[in-house]
Write an enzyme that holds these catalytic residues in place. Sequence first.
Site, short mmCIF file in Angstrom:
data_model
loop_
_atom_site.label_atom_id
_atom_site.label_comp_id
_atom_site.label_asym_id
_atom_site.label_seq_id
_atom_site.Cartn_x
_atom_site.Cartn_y
_atom_site.Cartn_z
CE LYS A 53 -3.67 -2.64 2.11
NZ LYS A 53 -4.30 -3.19 3.31
CD GLN A 97 -3.09 -4.68 6.65
OE1 GLN A 97 -2.99 -3.71 5.91
NE2 GLN A 97 -3.73 -5.78 6.29
CG ASP A 120 -9.19 -0.25 4.56
OD1 ASP A 120 -9.25 -0.55 3.35
OD2 ASP A 120 -8.77 -1.03 5.43
#
Length: 280
Positions: A53, A97, A120
Amino acid sequence: MTAIILDGKELSKISEESIKQRVVDLSEKGIKPTLATILVGNDPASETYVKMKRNTCARVGMESIAIELPETTTTDELLETIKKLNEDDSVHGILLQHPVPSQIDERLCFDAISINKDVDGVTCLGFGNMSMGINAYGSCTPAGIIRLIKHHNIEVQGLNAVVVGRSPILGKPMAMMLLNLNATVTICHSRTLELDNIIKNADLIVGAVGIPKFIKTYWIKKNAIVIDAGYHPEKCGDIDLDNIDRIASAYTPVPGGVGPMTINTLILHTVQSAEKGIVD
Ligand code: NAP
């Protein structure tokens, strides 16, 4: 009829070019689109995902801030980190994450992310807004799948769509996005009975199970649209794609289908956030 390959690698490359330009335009206005990534612990797969990413951010000229916290981090410590990033005007997107170590309340921490920086699509508020058709950054994997479908002008209205998997990041938001596009949606999971018969009636199938080649080719109806969200080290997904080009009208390859779209959608959302929360 030749099956259409829903090539996420190609679309993400095209998209990166337009994102690069948007980053330049923002830079000229003194704004540097910035994604903050939070990695807790030492899970090698998570380390790789975060690195990918951040590399993508660098490729398009965006900034990324890497925050690495020890395995022993507490919920309160992680909440404090998120709070600081929420308050930092130079940060446009926050990626926590998944998964975090088990002592941490992951849901509480996801929901601490400001809705404006939830690029996200992990907060309950973002999920609720997206489901209600209110502007929100949808979860990146299903949002990337929808972009791929739209790019190929595939009309899902009225289709019998079957989503196999109901996780908060994939199956559930996928189902809501397809519903919002007027598909008739069935969500399947580990307690679903006669899954093969349900899939046999599907015009569109999304495999989001986490088991290699779990969905069999012979369950799939002729001319169905086949989306495989899975990815496993043996370079296969959750659907057995052998001979799929002779059955499906369109399908995502593995690798090179859904995966590249996930990261691309994350950076697209971050640029949109930097442009002041304008979402598709
Ligand atoms: P997950 O959280 O483990 O969820 C798996 C889902 O599959 C659950 O809802 C589970 O049902 C269901 N399931 C398990 N066994 C089943 C069975 N025998 N029959 C029917 N359903 C079954 O996984 P996830 O995070 O959603 O990921 C799913 C897949 O997508 C994985 O292969 C993962 O690697 C991949 N993925 C890819 C990307 C990408 O960027 N390409 C991103 C995220 C995930 P229950 O709810 O009943 O347990």
